[in-house]
Design a protein around this motif. Structure first.
Motif, short mmCIF file in Angstrom:
data_model
loop_
_atom_site.label_atom_id
_atom_site.label_comp_id
_atom_site.label_asym_id
_atom_site.label_seq_id
_atom_site.Cartn_x
_atom_site.Cartn_y
_atom_site.Cartn_z
N SER A 377 -7.56 -16.10 -1.36
CA SER A 377 -8.84 -15.76 -1.98
C SER A 377 -9.78 -16.96 -1.96
O SER A 377 -9.40 -18.07 -1.58
N SER A 378 -11.01 -16.72 -2.42
CA SER A 378 -12.01 -17.80 -2.45
C SER A 378 -11.62 -18.91 -3.41
O SER A 378 -12.09 -20.04 -3.30
N LYS A 379 -10.71 -18.60 -4.38
CA LYS A 379 -10.24 -19.60 -5.33
C LYS A 379 -8.97 -20.30 -4.86
O LYS A 379 -8.36 -21.07 -5.61
N GLY A 380 -8.55 -19.97 -3.62
CA GLY A 380 -7.36 -20.63 -3.07
C GLY A 380 -6.05 -20.00 -3.49
O GLY A 380 -4.99 -20.60 -3.30
N ILE A 381 -6.11 -18.80 -4.07
CA ILE A 381 -4.90 -18.11 -4.53
C ILE A 381 -4.41 -17.17 -3.43
O ILE A 381 -5.19 -16.39 -2.88
N VAL A 382 -3.11 -17.21 -3.13
CA VAL A 382 -2.53 -16.31 -2.13
C VAL A 382 -2.24 -14.96 -2.79
O VAL A 382 -1.53 -14.89 -3.80
N LYS A 383 -2.80 -13.92 -2.24
CA LYS A 383 -2.65 -12.57 -2.79
C LYS A 383 -2.12 -11.62 -1.73
O LYS A 383 -2.38 -11.79 -0.54
N PRO A 384 -1.36 -10.58 -2.14
CA PRO A 384 -0.94 -9.56 -1.18
C PRO A 384 -2.11 -8.65 -0.83
O PRO A 384 -3.08 -8.56 -1.58
N ALA A 385 -2.03 -8.01 0.32
CA ALA A 385 -3.10 -7.10 0.76
C ALA A 385 -3.37 -6.06 -0.32
O ALA A 385 -2.44 -5.53 -0.94
N ALA A 386 -4.64 -5.77 -0.55
CA ALA A 386 -5.04 -4.94 -1.69
C ALA A 386 -4.36 -3.58 -1.70
O ALA A 386 -3.79 -3.17 -2.71
N ILE A 387 -4.39 -2.85 -0.59
CA ILE A 387 -3.84 -1.50 -0.52
C ILE A 387 -2.50 -1.49 0.22
O ILE A 387 -1.54 -0.85 -0.21
N ALA A 388 -2.43 -2.21 1.34
CA ALA A 388 -1.22 -2.18 2.17
C ALA A 388 0.00 -2.74 1.45
O ALA A 388 1.14 -2.43 1.81
N SER A 389 -0.21 -3.56 0.41
CA SER A 389 0.93 -4.13 -0.33
C SER A 389 1.77 -3.06 -0.99
O SER A 389 2.95 -3.28 -1.29
N VAL A 390 1.18 -1.88 -1.24
CA VAL A 390 1.93 -0.76 -1.81
C VAL A 390 3.11 -0.39 -0.92
O VAL A 390 4.17 0.02 -1.39
N PHE A 391 2.94 -0.56 0.38
CA PHE A 391 3.98 -0.17 1.34
C PHE A 391 4.81 -1.35 1.82
O PHE A 391 5.67 -1.19 2.68
N TYR A 392 4.59 -2.53 1.25
CA TYR A 392 5.33 -3.71 1.71
C TYR A 392 5.72 -4.59 0.53
O TYR A 392 6.81 -4.43 -0.03
N THR A 393 4.87 -5.48 0.10
CA THR A 393 5.20 -6.41 -0.97
C THR A 393 5.57 -5.70 -2.27
O THR A 393 6.56 -6.04 -2.93
N ASN A 394 4.76 -4.71 -2.66
CA ASN A 394 4.97 -4.00 -3.93
C ASN A 394 5.49 -2.58 -3.71
O ASN A 394 5.23 -1.69 -4.51
N ASN A 395 6.24 -2.40 -2.64
CA ASN A 395 6.79 -1.08 -2.32
C ASN A 395 7.80 -0.65 -3.38
O ASN A 395 8.77 -1.38 -3.64
N PRO A 396 7.62 0.51 -4.01
CA PRO A 396 8.57 0.95 -5.04
C PRO A 396 9.99 1.16 -4.51
O PRO A 396 10.94 1.20 -5.30
N LEU A 397 10.15 1.30 -3.20
CA LEU A 397 11.49 1.53 -2.62
C LEU A 397 12.23 0.23 -2.32
O LEU A 397 13.39 0.27 -1.91
#
Length: 413
Positions: A377-397
C-alpha cells in the motif's frame, strides 16, 4: 511506445464513431458493467479492514459485494436502454405527426404527377424522405453509445495486454538471456518496472476473479438452468447409449449370436484381416478375434443410430425450451436459477483450486503468482489482494485436512 499510443488513439476514435452511429440502445454494455464492478469492489475492500472477521463471513461479504455490483450495473444498463428507447419512440411519434401535413401534401403531389404523366416530378417526389427526429433521447443515446464503446475498447484491449504480460512473466521468458529475446525483453521489462504496471498489477487477480464470476452469472442467466440441465441430460444419455450399445453386443447372448453370424458370414474375411493386423502390433493383452471386430462394428452402428435419435430429440427439446423462455416470467425465473447455479459452480471451483494453490504457496515456482496476490500500500504495508484473497490467502477451505493431504504438493516439490 509512440506507435502503441497512436494505435490506441486510432482504436478509440473508431470506437467513438461506431458507438455514436449505433447508439447506446444497440451497444452491448458488459464491458462497462464489468469495469465499474471491479473498480468499486476493489476500492471498498482495499480501504476496509476485515482482519477481525471469520474467513467465511469475510468471503461472503466480499464476493456478495462484487455480485451486487454486477447485478446493479446490469439492471441500470438494462433500465437505461429501456428509458432511452421509450424516449426515442415518443420523440419519433411526435415528429411523425409534426410532419403529417408535409407527408399528406407530398402524397397529393405524387398523385398529381402520375395523373399529369410528369415522370421527373414523380421520381423526385417518391425519393423524398421523411425521417422522424429522435429528440433529446436520441442525442443522449448517441453520446452514451460512443462513450460505452470507447470503454469497451479500453477494457477488451486492456485485458488482452494484461493477460499477455502476465503470461509472459509467468513463463519467465523475460529472464532469458538470449539475443533473440533481447529487444522484446527490454521492452517488456521496461513495462514491468513502470509506475503504471506497478499500479495495475495490484488489481490483476481481483479483476480475474470478478471476471470469472461476472461471466458465469451472465452466461448462466442467458442460457438458463433448463438449457444447462438439458445439455447435461443429453450428454448423460449419449454416454448411456454408448454403454448399452457395446454392453449388449459384448454381454447379451442374443446380440453375441448376431455378431457371430456376421463374423461367420458377410464380415468373415474383412473381420479376420482386421483382427490379424491389430494382433500384429501386439498392443492388445488378448488376441483380437473376428467376433470381437463384428461386435465392435454392430455396437458402433447401434450407438450411431441412438446418437442420431438423441441428437434430434435434443434439438427439438432445446427448441421447446427456447420457445418457453420467450415467455417473460419463465425466461426470468429460468435465467435467475441458471445464474445462481453457474455462480455457485464457478465459486466452488475457484475455492477448491485456490486452497490447493495455498498448500504450495512457499514453493519457488509460486513466487510470481504470490507477487500478484499481495501488494504494498501507499503506507508501505503488505496487504493481500482485496477480492482474490478470498480464494487464496483467506480461503475458508485452507484449514481443511483433506485438502492438506492431497498429493499435489509432492508433484511439484
Amino acid at each position: 511506445m509512440i506507435y502503441a499510443i497512436i494505435a490506441a488513439a486510432v482504436i478509440l476514435v473508431i470506437a467513438f464513431v461506431v458507438g455514436f452511429v449505433k447508439g447506446f440502445t444497440k451497444t452491448k454494455t458488459w464491458a462497462t458493467e464489468y469495469l465499474f464492478a471491479v473498480i468499486l469492489s476493489v476500492l471498498i475492500y482495499s480501504l476496509a479492514d476485515l482482519s477481525g472477521m471469520k474467513g467465511w463471513v469475510a468471503a461472503v461479504l466480499k464476493i456478495g459485494t462484487a455480485v451486487v455490483f454486477i447485478l446493479v450495473f446490469a439492471i441500470l444498463s438494462s433500465r437505461g436502454k429501456a428509458l432511452l428507447k421509450k424516449g426515442i419512440v415518443a420523440a419519433q411519434k411526435r415528429s411523425y405527426y409534426e410532419q403529417y401535413g408535409d407527408r399528406e401534401e407530398n402524397t397529393l403531389q405524387i398523385l398529381d404527377a402520375i395523373e399529369s404523366g410528369d415522370k421527373k416530378a414523380y421520381r423526385q417526389l417518391t425519393k423524398r424522405k421523411f425521417k422522424e427526429k429522435r429528440g433529446g433521447a436520441g442525442v443522449a443515446d448517441r453520446i452514451c453509445g460512443a462513450v460505452t464503446l470507447m470503454i469497451k475498447a479500453v477494457v477488451v484491449f486492456g485485458l488482452i495486454a494484461v493477460i499477455l504480460l502476465v503470461v509472459y512473466q509467468f513463463s519467465q521468458l523475460n529472464t532469458v538471456k538470449n539475443q533473440n529475446f533481447a529487444a522484446v525483453n527490454d521492452f517488456v521489462n521496461s513495462i514491468y518496472s513502470s509506475g503504471l504496471w506497478k499500479f495495475i498489477s495490484k488489481f490483476v487477480m481481483d479483476a480475474f476473479v470478478i471476471g470469472i464470476l461476472f461471466f458465469a452469472i451472465r452466461c448462466g442467466f442467458r442460457s438458463g438452468i433448463a438449457s444447462v440441465a438439458w445439455v447435461l441430460a443429453v450428454l448423460a444419455l449419449i454416454c448411456g447409449a454408448a454403454y448399452i450399445s457395446y454392453g449388449l453386443f459384448f454381454n447379451a447372448d442374443p446380440f453375441i449370436a448376431t455378431a457371430q453370424s456376421l463374423a461367420d458370414g458377410a464380415l468373415k474375411d474383412i473381420a479376420q484381416k482386421i483382427a490379424d493386423t491389430v494382433n500384429s502390433f501386439g498392443i492388445a493383452k488378448e488376441p483380437i478375434t473376428a467376433l470381437m471386430i463384428a461386435q465392435g462394428v454392430l455396437g458402433t452402428a447401434m450407438f450411431l443410430v441412438l446418437f442420431i435419435v438423441l441428437l434430434i430429440v435434443g434439438i427439438v427439446v432445446a427448441g421447446i425450451i427456447g420457445r418457453a423462455r420467450e415467455g417473460k416470467t419463465f425466461g426470468v425465473v429460468d435465467g435467475v436459477f441458471g445464474a445462481i447455479v453457474a455462480f455457485a459452480i464457478a465459486g466452488a471451483v475457484m475455492l477448491f483450486v485456490g486452497a490447493i494453490l495455498w498448500t504450495m504457496q512457499d514453493l519457488p515456482f509460486m513466487e510470481t503468482f504470490n507477487s500478484y496476490m499481495y501488494y504494498t500500500s501507499s503506507k508501505g504495508i503488505v496487504k493481500p489482494a482485496a477480492i482474490a484473497s478470498v480464494f487464496y490467502t483467506n480461503n475458508p477451505l485452507n484449514g481443511l485436512e483433506f485438502i492438506a493431504k492431497l498429493p499435489v504438493r509432492g508433484w511439484f516439490a
